[in-house]
Scaffold this motif. Structure first.
Motif, PDB file in Angstrom:
ATOM      1  N   THR A   1     -16.278 -58.458 -22.953  1.00  0.00           N
ATOM      2  CA  THR A   1     -16.155 -57.965 -21.579  1.00  0.00           C
ATOM      3  C   THR A   1     -15.578 -58.968 -20.589  1.00  0.00           C
ATOM      4  OG1 THR A   1     -18.382 -58.710 -20.930  1.00  0.00           O
ATOM      5  CG2 THR A   1     -18.206 -56.548 -21.994  1.00  0.00           C
TER       6      THR A   1
ATOM      7  N   PHE B   1     -17.371 -60.900 -18.877  1.00  0.00           N
ATOM      8  CA  PHE B   1     -18.366 -61.037 -17.815  1.00  0.00           C
ATOM      9  C   PHE B   1     -19.493 -61.941 -18.312  1.00  0.00           C
ATOM     10  CE2 PHE B   1     -16.785 -56.688 -16.604  1.00  0.00           C
ATOM     11  CZ  PHE B   1     -16.243 -57.047 -15.387  1.00  0.00           C
TER      12      PHE B   1
ATOM     13  N   SER C   1     -21.997 -62.906 -16.562  1.00  0.00           N
ATOM     14  CA  SER C   1     -23.257 -62.364 -16.040  1.00  0.00           C
ATOM     15  C   SER C   1     -23.795 -61.274 -16.968  1.00  0.00           C
ATOM     16  CB  SER C   1     -23.064 -61.805 -14.632  1.00  0.00           C
ATOM     17  OG  SER C   1     -22.076 -60.786 -14.622  1.00  0.00           O
ATOM     18  N   LEU C   2     -22.933 -60.367 -17.406  1.00  0.00           N
ATOM     19  CA  LEU C   2     -23.361 -59.293 -18.302  1.00  0.00           C
ATOM     20  C   LEU C   2     -23.836 -59.863 -19.636  1.00  0.00           C
ATOM     21  CD1 LEU C   2     -23.700 -56.300 -18.857  1.00  0.00           C
ATOM     22  CD2 LEU C   2     -21.293 -56.212 -19.570  1.00  0.00           C
TER      23      LEU C   2
ATOM     24  N   HIS D   1     -30.382 -62.543 -11.651  1.00  0.00           N
ATOM     25  CA  HIS D   1     -29.096 -61.862 -11.826  1.00  0.00           C
ATOM     26  C   HIS D   1     -29.066 -60.501 -11.122  1.00  0.00           C
ATOM     27  CE1 HIS D   1     -28.338 -64.840 -15.007  1.00  0.00           C
ATOM     28  NE2 HIS D   1     -27.077 -64.489 -14.934  1.00  0.00           N
TER      29      HIS D   1
ATOM     30  N   ASN E   1     -25.814 -59.640  -9.479  1.00  0.00           N
ATOM     31  CA  ASN E   1     -24.788 -59.355 -10.474  1.00  0.00           C
ATOM     32  C   ASN E   1     -24.970 -57.966 -11.072  1.00  0.00           C
ATOM     33  OD1 ASN E   1     -25.632 -62.471 -10.785  1.00  0.00           O
ATOM     34  ND2 ASN E   1     -23.408 -62.269 -10.970  1.00  0.00           N
ATOM     35  N   ILE E   2     -26.218 -57.575 -11.278  1.00  0.00           N
ATOM     36  CA  ILE E   2     -26.498 -56.247 -11.832  1.00  0.00           C
ATOM     37  C   ILE E   2     -25.977 -55.167 -10.893  1.00  0.00           C
ATOM     38  CG2 ILE E   2     -28.341 -54.627 -12.443  1.00  0.00           C
ATOM     39  CD1 ILE E   2     -29.967 -57.059 -13.405  1.00  0.00           C
TER      40      ILE E   2
ATOM     41  N   LEU F   1     -22.214 -55.093 -11.100  1.00  0.00           N
ATOM     42  CA  LEU F   1     -21.780 -54.466 -12.354  1.00  0.00           C
ATOM     43  C   LEU F   1     -21.892 -52.947 -12.257  1.00  0.00           C
ATOM     44  CD1 LEU F   1     -23.445 -56.956 -14.847  1.00  0.00           C
ATOM     45  CD2 LEU F   1     -20.986 -56.458 -14.744  1.00  0.00           C
TER      46      LEU F   1
ATOM     47  N   GLY G   1     -19.130 -51.661 -10.255  1.00  0.00           N
ATOM     48  CA  GLY G   1     -17.807 -51.980 -10.778  1.00  0.00           C
ATOM     49  C   GLY G   1     -17.090 -53.042  -9.971  1.00  0.00           C
TER      50      GLY G   1
ATOM     51  N   GLU H   1     -18.095 -56.488 -10.052  1.00  0.00           N
ATOM     52  CA  GLU H   1     -18.308 -57.833 -10.587  1.00  0.00           C
ATOM     53  C   GLU H   1     -16.980 -58.433 -11.032  1.00  0.00           C
ATOM     54  OE1 GLU H   1     -20.133 -60.200 -10.408  1.00  0.00           O
ATOM     55  OE2 GLU H   1     -21.372 -60.616 -12.179  1.00  0.00           O
TER      56      GLU H   1
ATOM     57  N   GLY I   1     -14.708 -60.621 -13.373  1.00  0.00           N
ATOM     58  CA  GLY I   1     -14.669 -61.167 -14.721  1.00  0.00           C
ATOM     59  C   GLY I   1     -14.278 -62.628 -14.695  1.00  0.00           C
TER      60      GLY I   1
END
Length: 206
Positions: free
Chosen positions: A145, A147, A149-150, A185, A188-189, A192, A195, A197, A199
């Motif tokens: 991804t 990301f 954070s993800l 986080h 960040n959540i 995400l 849409g 966040e 990369g």
């Protein structure tokens, strides 16, 4: 056990927890950026004082130094606790205190990072097979991804379950650690979900 021994053991545990927190409060990202003359990672990029953001605002070498420093903060307190004969639960709590210091560092106005590298260090020394699984999840999600954070959210969402399967005695400290990491986080959540966040992108060459 003699009552005096219990008191000494309790005092030793308290000293170790305080030491672990103070060690965790040393921000490798901020110190490395100051050393190399880069911008404060709390004011640039993702505003997170961690290795990934140091790579954004600085260079690969600075990010590597930051990563080593952050991981070491999770490793060293657990090793010391074990060498002093502390029970595994107490050693795990030392690692947690270092993690807490990274999140809320007393030296830097309690403005710390999100604790991923330090948490990995704690996992690595407590039960390295579990850390390898959590690390593999992080790498898989990140390279799929882009990301970070993800990747961190996915890895530590699953970390308590992995520990429950592989080393159940340490499930509860890893559960609390993971919940705090996920809480850090939360922004960040939300990004995400929306849409929004950003990369990861490598910085320009020096």
């Amino acid at each position: 056990m003699h009552p005096g021994d219990c008191v000494l053991e309790s005092l030793l545990a308290i000293v170790l927890w305080i030491f672990s927190y103070l060690l965790g409060s040393i921000s490798a990202a901020i110190l490395v950026c100051r050393l190399f003359g880069f911008a404060d990672p709390r004011s640039e990029g993702s505003h997170n004082p961690g290795a990934t953001n140091v790579l954004r605002v600085g260079n690969t070498f600075a990010a590597a130094l930051t990563l080593v420093g952050d991981v070491a903060k999770g490793v060293v307190p657990v090793i010391i606790a074990r060498r002093l004969g502390m029970p595994e639960s107490m050693a795990a709590l030392c690692g947690f205190c270092a993690f807490l210091g990274h999140l809320y560092p007393v030296y830097f106005d309690f403005r710390g990072g999100k604790g991923v590298a330090t948490a990995m260090g704690v996992l690595a020394i407590l039960h390295w097979p579990s850390m390898l699984v959590v690390g593999a999840i992080w790498l898989l999600v990140f390279f799929s991804t882009r990301f970070s954070s993800l990747a961190s959210i996915a890895a530590f969402f699953l970390a308590p379950l992995i520990m429950l399967i592989t080393h159940p005695e340490l499930f509860h400290p890893i559960l609390v650690l993971s919940l705090m990491l996920l809480f850090r986080h939360r922004h960040n959540i939300l990004l995400l979900i929306k849409g929004q966040e950003q990369g990861f992108r490598l910085p320009p060459k020096d």
